[in-house]
Design a protein around this motif. Structure first.
Motif, PDB file in Angstrom:
ATOM      1  N   LEU A 238       0.750  -1.125   0.057  1.00 38.71           N
ATOM      2  CA  LEU A 238      -0.133  -0.131  -0.108  1.00 38.71           C
ATOM      3  C   LEU A 238       0.569   1.152  -0.062  1.00 38.71           C
ATOM      4  N   THR A 239       0.552   2.295  -1.221  1.00 41.40           N
ATOM      5  CA  THR A 239       1.070   3.349  -0.950  1.00 41.40           C
ATOM      6  C   THR A 239      -0.211   4.781  -1.184  1.00 41.40           C
ATOM      7  N   VAL A 240       0.277   5.602  -0.390  1.00 44.18           N
ATOM      8  CA  VAL A 240      -0.323   6.360   0.215  1.00 44.18           C
ATOM      9  C   VAL A 240       0.568   7.346   0.231  1.00 44.18           C
ATOM     10  N   HIS A 241      -0.420   7.934  -0.931  1.00 41.21           N
ATOM     11  CA  HIS A 241       0.606   9.988  -1.360  1.00 41.21           C
ATOM     12  C   HIS A 241      -1.019  11.509  -0.158  1.00 41.21           C
ATOM     13  N   VAL A 242       0.564  12.067   0.351  1.00 45.79           N
ATOM     14  CA  VAL A 242      -0.717  12.614   1.882  1.00 45.79           C
ATOM     15  C   VAL A 242      -0.449  13.453   0.464  1.00 45.79           C
ATOM     16  N   ARG A 243      -1.835  14.780  -0.070  1.00 49.91           N
ATOM     17  CA  ARG A 243      -1.595  15.921  -0.828  1.00 49.91           C
ATOM     18  C   ARG A 243      -1.763  17.431  -0.152  1.00 49.91           C
ATOM     19  N   THR A 244      -2.075  17.516   0.943  1.00 46.65           N
ATOM     20  CA  THR A 244      -2.816  18.643   1.588  1.00 46.65           C
ATOM     21  C   THR A 244      -3.548  18.691   2.734  1.00 46.65           C
ATOM     22  N   ARG A 245      -3.457  19.144   3.488  1.00 48.21           N
ATOM     23  CA  ARG A 245      -3.595  19.088   4.682  1.00 48.21           C
ATOM     24  C   ARG A 245      -5.422  19.417   4.763  1.00 48.21           C
ATOM     25  N   PRO A 246      -6.205  18.458   5.260  1.00 41.73           N
ATOM     26  CA  PRO A 246      -7.529  18.508   4.598  1.00 41.73           C
ATOM     27  C   PRO A 246      -8.264  19.127   5.455  1.00 41.73           C
ATOM     28  N   ALA A 247      -9.784  19.989   5.198  1.00 44.17           N
ATOM     29  CA  ALA A 247     -10.177  20.803   5.715  1.00 44.17           C
ATOM     30  C   ALA A 247     -10.938  19.907   6.750  1.00 44.17           C
ATOM     31  N   PRO A 248     -11.513  20.708   7.803  1.00 46.61           N
ATOM     32  CA  PRO A 248     -12.603  20.094   9.215  1.00 46.61           C
ATOM     33  C   PRO A 248     -13.816  19.814   7.899  1.00 46.61           C
ATOM     34  N   GLY A 249     -14.569  18.549   9.232  1.00 42.63           N
ATOM     35  CA  GLY A 249     -15.727  17.728   7.589  1.00 42.63           C
ATOM     36  C   GLY A 249     -15.741  16.420   7.528  1.00 42.63           C
ATOM     37  N   PRO A 250     -16.911  16.031   7.198  1.00 47.63           N
ATOM     38  CA  PRO A 250     -16.624  14.676   6.085  1.00 47.63           C
ATOM     39  C   PRO A 250     -16.074  14.450   5.166  1.00 47.63           C
ATOM     40  N   LEU A 251     -14.872  12.939   5.222  1.00 45.66           N
ATOM     41  CA  LEU A 251     -14.151  13.047   3.734  1.00 45.66           C
ATOM     42  C   LEU A 251     -15.563  12.478   2.401  1.00 45.66           C
ATOM     43  N   ARG A 252     -15.211  12.328   1.982  1.00 44.27           N
ATOM     44  CA  ARG A 252     -15.787  11.676   1.059  1.00 44.27           C
ATOM     45  C   ARG A 252     -14.312  10.965  -0.220  1.00 44.27           C
ATOM     46  N   VAL A 253     -14.389   9.240   0.398  1.00 45.09           N
ATOM     47  CA  VAL A 253     -13.384   8.969  -0.497  1.00 45.09           C
ATOM     48  C   VAL A 253     -14.369   7.412  -1.414  1.00 45.09           C
ATOM     49  N   SER A 254     -13.509   7.199  -2.146  1.00 39.30           N
ATOM     50  CA  SER A 254     -13.501   6.892  -3.732  1.00 39.30           C
ATOM     51  C   SER A 254     -12.479   5.714  -4.154  1.00 39.30           C
ATOM     52  N   ILE A 255     -13.101   4.728  -4.644  1.00 45.25           N
ATOM     53  CA  ILE A 255     -12.443   3.616  -4.629  1.00 45.25           C
ATOM     54  C   ILE A 255     -12.365   2.567  -5.920  1.00 45.25           C
ATOM     55  N   THR A 256     -11.710   2.598  -6.798  1.00 48.79           N
ATOM     56  CA  THR A 256     -11.546   1.919  -8.078  1.00 48.79           C
ATOM     57  C   THR A 256     -10.737   0.118  -8.026  1.00 48.79           C
ATOM     58  N   THR A 257     -11.577  -0.885  -8.966  1.00 49.02           N
ATOM     59  CA  THR A 257     -10.561  -1.334  -9.259  1.00 49.02           C
ATOM     60  C   THR A 257     -10.731  -1.908 -10.816  1.00 49.02           C
ATOM     61  N   ARG A 258      -9.722  -1.970 -11.432  1.00 49.33           N
ATOM     62  CA  ARG A 258      -9.389  -2.229 -12.902  1.00 49.33           C
ATOM     63  C   ARG A 258      -9.178  -3.321 -13.377  1.00 49.33           C
ATOM     64  N   ASN A 259      -8.766  -3.815 -12.761  1.00 51.22           N
ATOM     65  CA  ASN A 259      -7.819  -5.179 -13.235  1.00 51.22           C
ATOM     66  C   ASN A 259      -7.724  -6.048 -12.746  1.00 51.22           C
ATOM     67  N   LEU A 260      -7.646  -7.127 -12.240  1.00 50.57           N
ATOM     68  CA  LEU A 260      -8.560  -8.608 -11.228  1.00 50.57           C
ATOM     69  C   LEU A 260      -7.441 -10.015 -12.056  1.00 50.57           C
ATOM     70  N   ALA A 261      -6.246 -10.125 -11.785  1.00 49.80           N
ATOM     71  CA  ALA A 261      -6.024 -11.024 -12.280  1.00 49.80           C
ATOM     72  C   ALA A 261      -4.941 -11.996 -11.820  1.00 49.80           C
ATOM     73  N   GLY A 262      -4.486 -13.187 -11.820  1.00 52.45           N
ATOM     74  CA  GLY A 262      -3.975 -14.202 -10.847  1.00 52.45           C
ATOM     75  C   GLY A 262      -3.965 -14.215  -9.355  1.00 52.45           C
ATOM     76  N   GLY A 263      -5.093 -14.134  -9.055  1.00 53.95           N
ATOM     77  CA  GLY A 263      -5.481 -14.106  -7.695  1.00 53.95           C
ATOM     78  C   GLY A 263      -5.007 -13.211  -7.048  1.00 53.95           C
ATOM     79  N   PHE A 264      -5.367 -11.278  -8.041  1.00 51.46           N
ATOM     80  CA  PHE A 264      -4.586 -10.372  -7.317  1.00 51.46           C
ATOM     81  C   PHE A 264      -5.584  -9.014  -7.971  1.00 51.46           C
ATOM     82  N   LEU A 265      -6.055  -8.351  -7.111  1.00 51.98           N
ATOM     83  CA  LEU A 265      -6.403  -7.007  -7.278  1.00 51.98           C
ATOM     84  C   LEU A 265      -5.287  -5.385  -7.455  1.00 51.98           C
ATOM     85  N   GLU A 266      -5.171  -4.356  -8.219  1.00 53.58           N
ATOM     86  CA  GLU A 266      -4.535  -2.779  -7.441  1.00 53.58           C
ATOM     87  C   GLU A 266      -6.780  -2.518  -6.439  1.00 53.58           C
TER      88      GLU A 266
END
Length: 291
Positions: A238-266
């Motif tokens: 797992l690699t995370v890039h933190v880009r800026t300090r978040p403003a107060p309030g709820p966050l929105r998180v979106s996760i996508t997978t485009r490729n599942l192969a050989g028993g592994f996915l991103e």
């Protein structure tokens, strides 16, 4: 450990530095570069401690060990599954500069014979988010999510939804509201798309900071569920890039997978704050059980 307080029940939100997340990620410096922690059972899912929580624990140790306080990029390899209980973190400073410092950290637990077993190894660079320029040039756009009151949390499971095996203690620590369009798996009718979206917060109302973003990128149900797969989806890297300090309030998180192969996915994650800023990005490689 005190029970997590739901969004509806709390009256005074917890503060950064004085919250359940801060207490459960707190490390004790034994000597320079060596830290002790008791990993909390409150952040377990199915059979293991959540990888995002573990990354935040290591991130806190590195923030103490390095001359800069804010994670910019953190890359972790998950070697063996962590369990609640005592652990030791060993850090090493690789390089220090005026704007960035780089270090490594490894988390160890103990086998039955008392020997140390390495669970996670991290390479990270830290800096000062407040010193970054304001110039932003992007084609990225925030995910389209229904209002929070039209999304679903752990207490809103539809009738007949299959239970998640093992522990789901982490759900009591989070204020997670999932987009209904990514919840087909909970009704036995997964869409087949590798997508998961949610509003994210901590259950005690603590606002997000750079360290909690390391948790946010790995806190949603795996995209594999919506692809029709079941069971634990352990993180390999797992690699995370933190880009800026978040403003107060709820966050929105979106996760996508485009490729599942050989028993592994991103899984590619984006985290957006209440000011419509992209505050964190991540990519992880995870293993799935097929068949």
């Amino acid at each position: 450990m005190a029970d997590a307080v739901s969004t509806q029940e709390r009256t005074v939100p917890a503060r950064i530095g004085d919250s359940e997340f801060d207490r459960d990620t707190a490390v004790t410096r034994r000597e320079p570069g060596v830290y002790d922690i008791d990993l909390s059972a409150g952040w377990t899912i199915i059979n293991a401690v959540n990888g995002g929580y573990l990354l935040a624990v290591l991130g806190r140790a590195l923030a103490d060990a390095l001359p800069h306080a804010d994670p910019f990029t953190v890359s972790a390899h998950y070697l063996t599954a962590s369990t609640p209980g005592p652990a030791v973190i060993r850090t090493e400073t690789v390089r220090t500069g005026r704007t960035l410092s780089t270090g490594t950290a490894s988390l160890f637990q103990y086998a039955e014979d008392g020997t140390e077993v390495e669970r996670i190894r991290v390479l990270a660079s830290y800096g000062d988010l407040d010193a970054l320029p304001d110039d932003v040039r992007t084609t990225a756009t925030p995910p389209a999510l229904p209002p929070i009151d039209q999304c679903f949390g752990a207490g809103d499971a539809p009738e007949g939804a299959p239970p998640v095996p093992g522990s789901s203690a982490i759900t009591g620590r989070l204020d997670l509201k999932l987009d209904p369009s990514t919840l087909g798996w909970a009704l036995g009718a997964p869409s087949g798309k590798g997508e998961m979206r949610a509003w994210f917060g901590l259950a005690d109302g603590r606002d997000a900071d750079p360290l909690s973003l390391l948790l946010a990128v790995d806190a949603l149900p795996p995209t594999a569920f919506e692809m029709g797969l079941k069971g634990w989806v352990p993180t390999v890297e797992l690699t995370v890039h933190v880009r800026t300090r978040p403003a107060p309030g709820p966050l929105r998180v979106s996760i996508t997978t485009r490729n599942l192969a050989g028993g592994f996915l991103e899984e590619d994650a984006e985290v957006w704050d209440s000011a419509d800023r992209l505050v964190a990005q991540s990519r992880q490689l995870a293993r799935v059980r097929l068949g």
